[in-house]
Design a protein around this motif. Structure first.
Motif, PDB file in Angstrom:
ATOM      1  N   MET A   1       0.835  -1.191   0.000  1.00  0.00           N
ATOM      2  CA  MET A   1       0.000   0.000   0.000  1.00  0.00           C
ATOM      3  C   MET A   1       0.876   1.249   0.000  1.00  0.00           C
ATOM      4  SD  MET A   1      -2.793  -1.397  -0.295  1.00  0.00           S
ATOM      5  CE  MET A   1      -4.172  -0.332   0.036  1.00  0.00           C
ATOM      6  N   THR A   3       2.224   5.127   0.439  1.00  0.00           N
ATOM      7  CA  THR A   3       2.249   6.411   1.130  1.00  0.00           C
ATOM      8  C   THR A   3       2.611   7.467   0.097  1.00  0.00           C
ATOM      9  OG1 THR A   3       3.073   5.361   3.128  1.00  0.00           O
ATOM     10  CG2 THR A   3       3.281   7.735   2.989  1.00  0.00           C
ATOM     11  N   TYR A   5       3.723  11.253  -0.631  1.00  0.00           N
ATOM     12  CA  TYR A   5       4.260  12.499  -0.078  1.00  0.00           C
ATOM     13  C   TYR A   5       4.204  13.579  -1.150  1.00  0.00           C
ATOM     14  CZ  TYR A   5       6.298   9.906   3.842  1.00  0.00           C
ATOM     15  OH  TYR A   5       6.483   9.137   4.957  1.00  0.00           O
ATOM     16  N   ARG A  32      -3.982   5.463  -7.770  1.00  0.00           N
ATOM     17  CA  ARG A  32      -5.313   4.931  -7.457  1.00  0.00           C
ATOM     18  C   ARG A  32      -5.608   5.053  -5.969  1.00  0.00           C
ATOM     19  NH1 ARG A  32      -4.443   2.075 -12.005  1.00  0.00           N
ATOM     20  NH2 ARG A  32      -2.751   0.916 -11.073  1.00  0.00           N
TER      21      ARG A  32
ATOM     22  N   GLN B  26      -9.918   1.938 -12.700  1.00  0.00           N
ATOM     23  CA  GLN B  26     -10.117   2.324 -11.306  1.00  0.00           C
ATOM     24  C   GLN B  26      -9.286   1.468 -10.358  1.00  0.00           C
ATOM     25  OE1 GLN B  26     -14.319   2.101 -10.567  1.00  0.00           O
ATOM     26  NE2 GLN B  26     -14.743   3.974 -11.706  1.00  0.00           N
ATOM     27  N   ARG B  27      -9.109   0.213 -10.690  1.00  0.00           N
ATOM     28  CA  ARG B  27      -8.396  -0.663  -9.766  1.00  0.00           C
ATOM     29  C   ARG B  27      -7.225  -1.402 -10.399  1.00  0.00           C
ATOM     30  NH1 ARG B  27     -11.176  -1.427  -4.870  1.00  0.00           N
ATOM     31  NH2 ARG B  27      -9.389  -2.629  -4.239  1.00  0.00           N
ATOM     32  N   CYS B  28      -7.067  -1.301 -11.716  1.00  0.00           N
ATOM     33  CA  CYS B  28      -6.075  -2.128 -12.392  1.00  0.00           C
ATOM     34  C   CYS B  28      -5.091  -1.277 -13.192  1.00  0.00           C
ATOM     35  CB  CYS B  28      -6.737  -3.111 -13.348  1.00  0.00           C
ATOM     36  SG  CYS B  28      -8.174  -3.911 -12.669  1.00  0.00           S
ATOM     37  N   GLN B  29      -3.948  -1.897 -13.448  1.00  0.00           N
ATOM     38  CA  GLN B  29      -2.920  -1.212 -14.202  1.00  0.00           C
ATOM     39  C   GLN B  29      -2.982  -1.676 -15.647  1.00  0.00           C
ATOM     40  OE1 GLN B  29      -0.908   1.015 -12.854  1.00  0.00           O
ATOM     41  NE2 GLN B  29       0.396   1.375 -14.627  1.00  0.00           N
ATOM     42  N   PRO B  39      -3.911  -6.014  -8.832  1.00  0.00           N
ATOM     43  CA  PRO B  39      -3.595  -6.570  -7.518  1.00  0.00           C
ATOM     44  C   PRO B  39      -4.875  -6.550  -6.685  1.00  0.00           C
ATOM     45  CG  PRO B  39      -2.783  -4.310  -7.701  1.00  0.00           C
ATOM     46  CD  PRO B  39      -3.589  -4.596  -8.930  1.00  0.00           C
ATOM     47  N   TYR B  86       2.711  -5.546 -12.433  1.00  0.00           N
ATOM     48  CA  TYR B  86       2.399  -4.394 -11.598  1.00  0.00           C
ATOM     49  C   TYR B  86       2.365  -4.714 -10.115  1.00  0.00           C
ATOM     50  CZ  TYR B  86       0.016  -0.434  -9.587  1.00  0.00           C
ATOM     51  OH  TYR B  86      -0.292   0.639  -8.802  1.00  0.00           O
ATOM     52  N   PRO B  88       1.719  -2.114  -6.536  1.00  0.00           N
ATOM     53  CA  PRO B  88       1.607  -0.722  -6.070  1.00  0.00           C
ATOM     54  C   PRO B  88       2.895  -0.329  -5.348  1.00  0.00           C
ATOM     55  CG  PRO B  88      -0.147  -2.109  -5.127  1.00  0.00           C
ATOM     56  CD  PRO B  88       0.757  -3.007  -5.909  1.00  0.00           C
ATOM     57  N   PRO B  89       3.396   0.877  -5.555  1.00  0.00           N
ATOM     58  CA  PRO B  89       4.637   1.285  -4.899  1.00  0.00           C
ATOM     59  C   PRO B  89       4.437   1.439  -3.390  1.00  0.00           C
ATOM     60  CG  PRO B  89       3.632   3.156  -6.015  1.00  0.00           C
ATOM     61  CD  PRO B  89       2.807   1.958  -6.357  1.00  0.00           C
ATOM     62  N   ASP B  90       5.491   1.200  -2.600  1.00  0.00           N
ATOM     63  CA  ASP B  90       5.416   1.408  -1.154  1.00  0.00           C
ATOM     64  C   ASP B  90       5.180   2.870  -0.828  1.00  0.00           C
ATOM     65  OD1 ASP B  90       5.703  -1.158  -0.445  1.00  0.00           O
ATOM     66  OD2 ASP B  90       7.850  -1.061  -0.020  1.00  0.00           O
ATOM     67  N   TYR B  91       5.900   3.721  -1.527  1.00  0.00           N
ATOM     68  CA  TYR B  91       5.704   5.156  -1.287  1.00  0.00           C
ATOM     69  C   TYR B  91       6.099   5.932  -2.529  1.00  0.00           C
ATOM     70  CZ  TYR B  91      10.707   4.833  -0.269  1.00  0.00           C
ATOM     71  OH  TYR B  91      12.041   4.575  -0.334  1.00  0.00           O
ATOM     72  N   LEU B  92       5.493   7.114  -2.631  1.00  0.00           N
ATOM     73  CA  LEU B  92       5.792   8.012  -3.746  1.00  0.00           C
ATOM     74  C   LEU B  92       6.125   9.365  -3.152  1.00  0.00           C
ATOM     75  CD1 LEU B  92       2.894   7.440  -6.306  1.00  0.00           C
ATOM     76  CD2 LEU B  92       5.328   7.074  -6.717  1.00  0.00           C
ATOM     77  N   ILE B  93       7.287   9.883  -3.494  1.00  0.00           N
ATOM     78  CA  ILE B  93       7.648  11.217  -3.000  1.00  0.00           C
ATOM     79  C   ILE B  93       7.653  12.150  -4.191  1.00  0.00           C
ATOM     80  CG2 ILE B  93       9.404  12.569  -1.798  1.00  0.00           C
ATOM     81  CD1 ILE B  93      10.216   9.993  -0.381  1.00  0.00           C
ATOM     82  N   LEU B  94       6.673  13.023  -4.266  1.00  0.00           N
ATOM     83  CA  LEU B  94       6.529  13.874  -5.450  1.00  0.00           C
ATOM     84  C   LEU B  94       6.715  15.349  -5.084  1.00  0.00           C
ATOM     85  CD1 LEU B  94       3.390  12.131  -6.901  1.00  0.00           C
ATOM     86  CD2 LEU B  94       5.700  11.923  -7.758  1.00  0.00           C
TER      87      LEU B  94
END
Lengths: 336, 94
Positions: A1, A3, A5, A32, B26-29, B39, B86, B88-94
């Protein structure tokens, strides 16, 4: 899942087809909502009303930080409250039992701080005498904290905590190369890059522990050690004590040791007194904190591997249970 | 527990195809024009999503195929010219 930022001013968040659309200058990125568990928002990021409504309705934890990393607030939709836990909390504050709990929380911090210094001491072969002395001094104070049948009063406890903190931060110097000019803890504002990183990290940790206390049904504002000062989330400050060294200090040490930052990644704060992190430094620190929080460690009460962010929540729940049962079962999470 | 599903379709009608693709997104890549990686856990798929996807389709003309991929299938997947399966990434820092 995931996070998420959002660190850059000028970013706009929209909602489309069950996803967040994150628009920064020319680029746009999809995320998503079903995959998002936590959103951390820095100043200058815009969320449309639809995005806010979605985050609230789905109960996605959304935290807002200030420019200096301090906790600003969070979105709170409907949530399950447990009044009995709060009542137990209110009844415990300012009692001997409350002080014994406070003492356990402080001891957790002191023990973890000591471990951080010990790691450095081992790495340097015990050659730095100041480090050895600091570790010994902290052991002596930790021993004072083990007796919870007649707990220290608040002034005594604050005294011990203060001495240990000073000793610890001076010892921490030996983790950082001399060019970083770290000579001990200062804040409001932090005066050097390492202190700026620490302050920022504590801000992020505070935000995470705040969510954990709400999830555990506790009142974030009523503490045991940081008792009842107004406008301050006293319980959150209590609960985060044992995690400061484990999560934040360790993350800052890793970043500095990895040699990824230079003094140019920092800038003077607008009032010219303090030091702020630049965008790069912020992103690096957030990445490292996130990696730390996802690190799995053995959680002794349940004898299984949990990530540090799960352990945060479990510790908050454990505190809640102690309050309900008026038992001193709370054991700080201590690293080895 | 979420596992990975491979979802693909043949829908000749533009309107129905667009509608289905939007629902899938909505839910898929999306990994190819009519191929998605999802997933998902069984419960969400069967109770929530599948019905909505099917409601869009006319099964005399269209078809939808949903393949479960187990952990080993995912590891053994060979991909050329695009992203690995695919996650989902653990985290995204944008």
């Amino acid at each position: 899942m995931t996070t998420l930022y959002l660190t850059e001013a000028g970013t706009v968040l929209r909602y489309r087809n069950e996803s967040l659309i994150i628009i920064k200058q020319q680029e746009s990125k999809n995320c998503r909502l079903a995959e998002v568990t936590l959103v951390v928002v820095l100043p200058g990021v815009q969320l449309t009303d639809v995005v806010i409504a979605q985050l609230l309705d789905r109960g996605i934890e959304t935290i807002f930080l200030r420019q200096d990393g301090q906790f600003r607030g969070r979105l709170q939709g409907h949530f399950a409250t447990n009044p009995t836990i709060r009542l137990a909390q209110y009844r415990t504050v300012e009692t001997t039992f409350g002080m014994a709990l406070a003492q356990k929380l402080v001891m957790g911090k002191v023990r973890n701080q000591r471990v951080i210094l010990q790691r450095r001491n081992r790495a340097t072969g015990g050659k730095i005498s100041e480090l050895t002395e600091a570790i010994d001094l902290m052991s002596a104070y930790a021993a004072q904290l083990t007796n919870t049948t007649t707990p220290l009063n608040r002034n005594e406890l604050m005294g011990v905590e203060g001495i240990c903190a000073r000793t610890y931060y001076q010892g921490l110097r030996h983790w950082f190369p001399a060019q970083w000019n770290f000579s001990g803890r200062n804040r409001r504002p932090p005066l050097d890059p390492v202190n700026a990183l620490l302050s920022w990290g504590y801000g992020v940790l505070l935000a995470r522990v705040f969510s954990a206390s709400v999830q555990a049904g506790l009142d974030p504002y009523l503490g045991f050690f940081h008792a009842i000062e107004p406008y301050r989330p006293n319980l959150v400050l209590d609960l985060m004590e044992e995690f400061r060294p484990v999560v934040v200090d360790q993350a800052v040490i890793s970043i500095i040791q990895a040699d990824l930052l230079t003094p140019e990644d920092f800038q003077p704060s607008p009032d010219g007194v303090g030091i702020w992190l630049g965008t790069m430094a912020k992103k690096l620190l957030l990445g490292e904190l996130e990696r730390r929080l996802r690190t799995s460690l053995l959680y002794p009460p349940q004898n299984r591997q949990l990530s540090l962010s799960q352990i945060l929540l479990e510790q908050a729940r454990s505190l809640g249970r102690c309050l309900l049962q008026s038992s001193l079962d709370y054991e700080a999470f201590v690293i080895k | 527990m979420a596992k990975l599903y491979l979802v693909c379709y043949d829908v000749p009608d533009d309107k129905r195809r667009t509608k289905l693709a939007k629902l899938l997104e909505q839910r898929c890549q999306r990994v190819q024009y009519s191929v998605f990686e999802c997933p998902l856990d069984d419960a969400t798929l069967s109770s929530l999503l599948e019905k909505r996807w099917l409601a869009v389709l006319n099964l005399h003309e269209d078809n939808l195929r949903i393949y479960p991929l187990d952990a080993t299938a995912k590891q053994q997947t060979r991909v050329y010219g695009s992203q690995p399966p695919y996650e989902p990434p653990d985290y995204l820092i944008l």
